[in-house]
Design a protein around this motif. Sequence first.
Motif, PDB file in Angstrom:
ATOM      1  N   TYR A  37      30.899-101.702 -25.067  1.00  0.00           N
ATOM      2  CA  TYR A  37      31.553-102.221 -26.274  1.00  0.00           C
ATOM      3  C   TYR A  37      32.594-101.229 -26.778  1.00  0.00           C
ATOM      4  O   TYR A  37      32.636-100.080 -26.363  1.00  0.00           O
ATOM      5  CB  TYR A  37      30.524-102.471 -27.379  1.00  0.00           C
ATOM      6  N   SER A  38      33.409-101.704 -27.686  1.00  0.00           N
ATOM      7  CA  SER A  38      34.388-100.842 -28.335  1.00  0.00           C
ATOM      8  C   SER A  38      34.201-100.967 -29.846  1.00  0.00           C
ATOM      9  O   SER A  38      34.422-102.047 -30.411  1.00  0.00           O
ATOM     10  CB  SER A  38      35.801-101.260 -27.946  1.00  0.00           C
ATOM     11  N   GLU A  77      37.361-102.153 -31.542  1.00  0.00           N
ATOM     12  CA  GLU A  77      37.587-103.592 -31.504  1.00  0.00           C
ATOM     13  C   GLU A  77      36.710-104.319 -32.513  1.00  0.00           C
ATOM     14  O   GLU A  77      37.140-105.298 -33.134  1.00  0.00           O
ATOM     15  CB  GLU A  77      37.355-104.128 -30.091  1.00  0.00           C
ATOM     16  N   TRP A  88      38.254-103.870 -35.862  1.00  0.00           N
ATOM     17  CA  TRP A  88      39.437-104.711 -35.941  1.00  0.00           C
ATOM     18  C   TRP A  88      39.041-106.155 -36.246  1.00  0.00           C
ATOM     19  O   TRP A  88      39.665-106.832 -37.070  1.00  0.00           O
ATOM     20  CB  TRP A  88      40.217-104.618 -34.636  1.00  0.00           C
ATOM     21  N   ALA A  89      37.967-106.641 -35.588  1.00  0.00           N
ATOM     22  CA  ALA A  89      37.477-108.001 -35.843  1.00  0.00           C
ATOM     23  C   ALA A  89      37.019-108.145 -37.291  1.00  0.00           C
ATOM     24  O   ALA A  89      37.301-109.158 -37.941  1.00  0.00           O
ATOM     25  CB  ALA A  89      36.341-108.348 -34.878  1.00  0.00           C
ATOM     26  N   LYS A 130      38.490 -94.762 -26.459  1.00  0.00           N
ATOM     27  CA  LYS A 130      37.763 -95.665 -27.359  1.00  0.00           C
ATOM     28  C   LYS A 130      37.416 -94.958 -28.671  1.00  0.00           C
ATOM     29  O   LYS A 130      37.456 -95.568 -29.734  1.00  0.00           O
ATOM     30  CB  LYS A 130      36.492 -96.190 -26.696  1.00  0.00           C
ATOM     31  N   LEU A 172      40.569 -94.899 -30.737  1.00  0.00           N
ATOM     32  CA  LEU A 172      40.837 -96.229 -31.273  1.00  0.00           C
ATOM     33  C   LEU A 172      39.925 -96.533 -32.460  1.00  0.00           C
ATOM     34  O   LEU A 172      40.380 -97.061 -33.481  1.00  0.00           O
ATOM     35  CB  LEU A 172      40.654 -97.296 -30.184  1.00  0.00           C
ATOM     36  N   ARG A 176      41.177 -97.401 -36.184  1.00  0.00           N
ATOM     37  CA  ARG A 176      40.797 -98.647 -36.869  1.00  0.00           C
ATOM     38  C   ARG A 176      40.072 -98.351 -38.181  1.00  0.00           C
ATOM     39  O   ARG A 176      40.288 -99.045 -39.175  1.00  0.00           O
ATOM     40  CB  ARG A 176      39.906 -99.511 -35.985  1.00  0.00           C
TER      41      ARG A 176
END
Length: 147
Positions: free
Chosen positions: A30-31, A34, A37-38, A71, A74, A78
């Motif tokens: 997983y990230s 991300e 971000w969702a 990751k 990132l 985020r």
Amino acid sequence: GAKRVLELDQYRGDEGQVLFRKTFGHNADYSLGEALWACSNLFSDVRVRLSHKRIMLFTNDDDPHANDSAKAKLARTRAGDLRDTGIILDLMHLKKPGGFDISLFYRDIINIAEDEDLGIQPEESRKLEDLRKKVRAKETKKRTLVR
């Protein structure tokens, strides 16, 4: 809110793990970036004005991207984006063998609201009741005692 935390009880034990995988899925690759971000996108879709925006991150992984610096970067980016848009990220860390070391990753990304203390819980949550108390404490609007 607290009602949603109570709903998590159905995912306890072996049968709960099977139900979780069936309902939500599971992937070790997983990230967190991300996922954040969702969450940000979910808040941007809300058309009513909210008094506050808060993400409660429940985890027992104190270094989610220990072997993947891209990751990790990132996720930090985020988290900074969330902070810049007024979304509060609270860490609700769970019990982990050997202890949960916030300094490995989360100390850099957890932020606080102007009117509250640090969003890091000093003790890990061992029981569902601990989580309920923490969620209720976060849900309760802080009021001025003296005017």
